[in-house]
Structure formats: C-alpha cells, structure tokens
Design a protein around this motif. Structure first.
Motif, PDB file in Angstrom:
ATOM      1  N   PHE A  53      -3.611 -46.699 -20.781  1.00 34.44           N
ATOM      2  CA  PHE A  53      -2.679 -47.708 -20.295  1.00 34.44           C
ATOM      3  C   PHE A  53      -2.703 -48.930 -21.211  1.00 34.44           C
ATOM      4  N   ARG A  54      -1.554 -49.422 -21.556  1.00 29.12           N
ATOM      5  CA  ARG A  54      -1.458 -50.611 -22.399  1.00 29.12           C
ATOM      6  C   ARG A  54      -0.685 -51.680 -21.652  1.00 29.12           C
ATOM      7  N   ARG A  55      -1.158 -52.878 -21.779  1.00 29.28           N
ATOM      8  CA  ARG A  55      -0.526 -54.011 -21.123  1.00 29.28           C
ATOM      9  C   ARG A  55       0.287 -54.792 -22.152  1.00 29.28           C
TER      10      ARG A  55
END
Length: 98
Positions: A53-55
């Motif tokens: 997951f990347r923000r």
C-alpha cells in the motif's frame, strides 16, 4: 473452488468454517441481496496487500515538520533495484556535454 468464489451472506454464515478455510487459498466474495458486500481473504494476503500500500502525500499540503519528516524518510530509504539500475545515468561520463 474457482479463483474467486462468490457466495451469499447466509451461505457464508451457515458454512463459516468451510469458507474461512477456502479464503486461505483464494478470496471469497460475500454478497447481500445480490450485491458484492465483503471480500474475505487470508491474513497473509491482507498483510501482503498492506505492505504494498502506498500513501499519496501532497507536499504543499503538509506542515513544515511533516514535510521534513517525509524528506528524511526518503533520504534514509534504500533505493529500489529499479532505481539502482539507473545509477549509471548519473555518472559524469554518461552526461551529455561532459
């Protein structure tokens, strides 16, 4: 079982053990009134997804302290293999006009 199994909420509730075991192999889509409601998947798959997951952060919407923390984290992050493969482009000999 197919790659992804789709079942009703009642079926899931009545056969919870069966479908939790099946979710360790492939995601289970639980429907309610014919609409997809939930996806049940293994804890290992969930952790794998969370790890990737990347923000998204917009720098000009952060406080100065948050921006400094982000820049420090980037400076300390190990380069990816993809980035390392491009390191040769930064050599003085590889630059145009050198």
């Amino acid at each position: 079982m197919s790659a992804t199994t789709k079942i009703s909420a009642a079926e899931f509730q009545n056969n919870f053990g069966r479908y939790t075991d099946a979710a360790k192999q492939a995601p289970i889509v639980v429907t309610r009134y014919g609409r997809d409601e939930l996806v049940v998947l293994s804890a290992a798959e969930y952790q794998r997804m969370r790890a990737s997951f990347r923000r998204v952060v917009v720098i000009n919407e952060t406080t100065p302290d948050e921006a400094a923390e982000l820049f420090q984290a980037l400076a300390n992050a190990p380069p990816s293999p993809e980035a390392q493969a491009l390191d040769h482009l930064m050599d003085d000999d590889a630059r145009p006009g050198s």
